[in-house]
Design an enzyme around this catalytic site. Structure first.
Site, short mmCIF file in Angstrom:
data_model
loop_
_atom_site.label_atom_id
_atom_site.label_comp_id
_atom_site.label_asym_id
_atom_site.label_seq_id
_atom_site.Cartn_x
_atom_site.Cartn_y
_atom_site.Cartn_z
N SER A 409 0.82 -1.21 0.00
CA SER A 409 0.00 0.00 0.00
C SER A 409 0.85 1.25 0.00
O SER A 409 0.48 2.26 -0.56
CB SER A 409 -0.86 0.06 1.26
OG SER A 409 -1.59 -1.10 1.42
N HIS A 430 -2.45 -3.24 -6.32
CA HIS A 430 -2.93 -2.76 -5.02
C HIS A 430 -4.43 -3.02 -4.91
O HIS A 430 -5.25 -2.28 -5.45
CB HIS A 430 -2.60 -1.27 -4.86
CG HIS A 430 -2.98 -0.74 -3.52
ND1 HIS A 430 -3.49 0.51 -3.32
CD2 HIS A 430 -2.94 -1.31 -2.30
CE1 HIS A 430 -3.75 0.69 -2.04
NE2 HIS A 430 -3.42 -0.40 -1.41
N GLU A 442 -5.54 -0.84 -8.04
CA GLU A 442 -4.58 0.07 -8.65
C GLU A 442 -3.44 -0.79 -9.21
O GLU A 442 -2.80 -1.54 -8.46
CB GLU A 442 -4.05 1.06 -7.61
CG GLU A 442 -5.09 2.10 -7.22
CD GLU A 442 -4.62 3.03 -6.12
OE1 GLU A 442 -4.74 4.24 -6.29
OE2 GLU A 442 -4.12 2.54 -5.08
N ASN A 480 -4.52 6.62 -1.93
CA ASN A 480 -4.08 7.07 -0.62
C ASN A 480 -3.50 8.47 -0.64
O ASN A 480 -3.55 9.18 0.36
CB ASN A 480 -3.09 6.07 -0.01
CG ASN A 480 -3.84 4.93 0.67
OD1 ASN A 480 -4.91 5.14 1.24
ND2 ASN A 480 -3.32 3.73 0.56
#
Ligand code: T1G
Length: 659
Positions: A409, A430, A442, A480
């Site tokens: 991550s 991801h 992702e 994120n």
């Protein structure tokens, strides 16, 4: 018999007195103007020809009819309009039966409903997905479907936009029969009906429905509509069908359709539709064949690894799950079996399906077992030395053509790739948790990732039924990074005068299923806390930093799992905690900030601005390829309401040429 041509996309042949009309408008036979004109021309021809006893309507390829052409929305209308074509089919004096070879969606399903009979092929599916585009069916769907399948089932189908396969369609009464050769069956049905009374859907009375069942179906639709208007409007129209003439019902439906078509909600959802089609497409990869992937290795069977394993198994892959000890491998196998059990219990999977999945699963503690894999997805503890060591070992074991993917991550996948002799086979995947449920992946195109490797994992993600968003290497990837920016802004607002419950209420009012502080509590506060502590030494003291979250963690408030976080959770229910307000007030006082009030609109505007600024930076850095990709990440990974189109869309940044 020579082929007759009625327009560039509609042709026909005669089969012993039956005019078999075929629509060929690749890729999905949308109802473009020439399809509509061709259908009218075919009907004109059949009306005038004494040797024609009736018509069959079918499609070529994977679709019967994919619906209206969404790209025509907002353009000047071209006659014949779809309702005209549909009325003409229903009123037609000779039997007109559809042979549904593939998807019949939206306007395509409405054509089906207007026919005098409906034969489904085995690959057929039927649906009125208009609410997913922020509209209601515009050519009779809300009025004809309840006449065929009843109000309750029609509310479910139209209110949710869910499609049904051939078997369920027959069980509901939406199709008459399933046939291996639907064309031949439809031709026979036309002959059987020739000269007889025709079953016109519009003439059927809506069957009486149990008011309680209607209310329950309606409540279910409204509960999942998250403030969108189209589902409620669709339900209203379906319910109205029972009390109105067909003509009145159609007029009401059309007026509603036109009003919603011009709404912001519909523009946003159309943007999402086309953004999804554009996502994961890379021109440079167009001619690159993906490598075949059949056996997938998954390292680590924790929450993430077992979710990925389930997703791969249910998509038909063989899975070899690796753990450190035989005991851990066995509990991994049990975790995976447990998720599959739940799917069987909730009827999302059959018991046979579960058995077939488990038969394709091997759980082991022997890394050598990964020798036969085509792709390995690593889902172990997010620590650089753990991951690099693992990649070094994997590199020596898997075949040279196999792909190595990391599910990190926050770590830099390029750094992980350096542990291998061939970094061109390393890529990031991801997943979002729970990985068997969440659609977003992702796909991290690392510095050295080979185009063929990227093409192969894109095909893999597609076969998982998930949405791949390509992303360059950056801390936290697209999601994120945007999430951190928006969370930072939310925390600035706390210091400036807003309370967590006010910010969350604004977000929930906007359409998020949960506000950001409630989400943080659910995820747990300690991972972000650990990260902040790690970064503390290198933090620029001149940059504004809000300490409130740290104070909460220091006070042992780690989120929902220990009953205290941004909120308190006595008996599991989210409640405002004066102790949190006190921490916030103390933090403001320490910095001499005089708190001020925020309106909901102001809160949303500031959060959107923060997301858009970060999104703009990601585009400038080349980490994200299109504004629409950022929107899709936020919608599918972070609860951003789809009917607002995503942060970039909400401020007018659109994916070119979509609406
Ligand atoms: N309009 C325009 N283009 C469409 C389209 C549509 N309805 N459907 C698909 N495409 C394009 C898509 O952009 C892509 O283009 C290509 O077709 C292949 O799609 C009056 C108002 C049919 C199940 O909502 O659900 O009827 O990227 O990659 O996975 O009441 O597409 O290749 O350039 O998705 O095989 C209702 C939406 C319209 C159906 C095929 N219909 N489409 O899936 O291929 S509103 C829909 C789908 C309506 C009436 C109302 C899927 C599919 P490109 P794809 P696929």
């Amino acid at each position: 018999m020579p082929e007759m041509r009625f327009s560039q996309s509609v042709s026909a042949r005669l089969d012993g007195g039956v005019l078999v009309v075929t629509i060929n408008n690749p890729p999905v036979n949308v109802l473009s103007a020439h399809v509509r004109a061709g259908l009218i021309a075919a009907l004109d021809h059949a009306a005038d020809a004494p040797n024609i006893v009736g018509l069959v309507i079918s499609g070529t390829g994977r679709a019967f009819i994919g619906g209206a052409d969404i790209k025509e929305f907002g353009k000047p209308p071209v006659v014949p309009m779809l309702p005209q074509v549909i009325d003409r089919i229903e009123a037609f004096e000779k039997p007109t039966i559809c042979a549904v070879n593939g998807v019949a969606l939206g306007g395509g399903c409405e054509v089906v409903l207007a026919c005098h009979g409906r034969i489904a092929g085995e690959a057929a599916s039927f649906g009125l997905p208009e609410v997913k585009l922020g509209i209601v069916p515009g050519a009779g769907g809300t009025q004809r479907l309840p006449r065929l399948i009843g109000t309750v089932a029609a509310i479910d189908l139209i209110g949710t936009g869910r499609a049904v396969k051939a078997g369920e369609a027959v069980a509901l009464g939406l199709a008459d029969a399933v046939a291996a050769d639907p064309l031949a069956a439809a031709v026979t049905a036309v002959r059987d009906n020739a000269g007889g009374a025709l079953r016109r859907t519009g003439n059927i009375d809506v069957p009486a429905a149990d008011p309680e069942a209607v209310s329950a179906a309606e409540a279910k639709v409204i509960a999942r509509s998250r403030g969108q208007s189209a589902p409620a409007e669709a339900v209203r129209l379906v319910k109205a069908a029972a009390g109105l003439s067909l003509e009145q019902g159609l007029a009401e439906e059309r007026a509603t359709f036109l009003r919603l078509r011009d709404s912001e909600e519909s523009a946003a959802l159309r943007h999402v539709f086309f953004a999804e089609r554009a996502a994961g497409k890379v021109e440079a990869l167009a001619d690159i064949a993906p490598r075949p992937i059949e056996t997938v290795g998954i390292v680590g069977t924790g929450l993430m690894g077992s979710g990925i394993a389930v997703s791969a198994l249910t998509s038909g892959y063989r899975v070899i799950a690796l753990e450190q000890t035989p005991e851990a491998a066995e509990s991994g196998r049990e975790r995976i079996a447990g998720i599959l059990d739940k799917a069987v219990q909730s009827r999302r999977m059959t018991a046979e399906g579960r058995e077939a999945c488990l038969a394709r699963l091997e759980a082991t503690a022997e890394i050598k077992a990964l020798e036969t894999t085509d792709l390995v997805v690593e889902a172990v503890f997010d620590d650089l030395s753990v991951k690099t060591e693992l990649f070094r070992r994997l590199d020596g074991i898997v075949a040279p053509g196999a792909i190595l993917a990391t599910n990190t991550s926050y770590l830099n996948p390029d750094a992980i790739a350096t542990a291998t002799a061939d970094p061109s086979r390393v890529v990031g995947l991801h997943f979002f948790s729970p990985a068997n449920v969440m659609r977003l992946v992702e796909v991290v195109d690392c510095a050295r990732t080979a185009p063929e490797v990227l093409a192969s994992v894109l095909a893999f993600v597609k076969r998982l039924g998930k949405l791949a968003i390509i992303c360059g290497v950056t801390e936290g990837f697209i999601g994120n990074r945007v999430f951190s920016a928006y969370r930072r802004e939310a925390e600035f607002m706390l210091e400036d005068g807003a309370l967590p419950q006010e910010i969350d209420a604004a977000l929930e009012g906007y359409g998020f299923p949960m506000g950001i502080f409630a989400v943080n509590d659910m995820a747990g506060l300690e991972i972000a806390w650990a990260r902040r502590k790690r970064l503390a030494a290198t933090r620029d003291p001149a940059v504004r930093y809000v300490e409130i979250a740290d104070r909460l963690c220091e006070a042992g408030r780690l989120g929902r799992k220990n009953g205290l976080g941004w909120y308190a959770y006595p008996d599991g229910a989210r409640t405002v905690d004066p102790a949190v307000t006190a921490v916030i007030e103390a933090a403001r006082a320490e910095k001499n900030i005089a708190p001020r009030a925020f309106t909901k609109d102001e809160i949303i505007a500031r959060l959107l601005k923060a997301m858009v600024e970060e999104g703009t930076a990601l585009l400038a850095e080349g980490v994200a390829a299109r504004p629409g990709d950022i929107d899709l990440v936020m919608i599918n990974g972070y609860g951003f309401p789809a009917h607002k189109g995503g942060p970039m869309f909400s401020v007018g940044q659109n994916t070119e040429g979509t609406i």
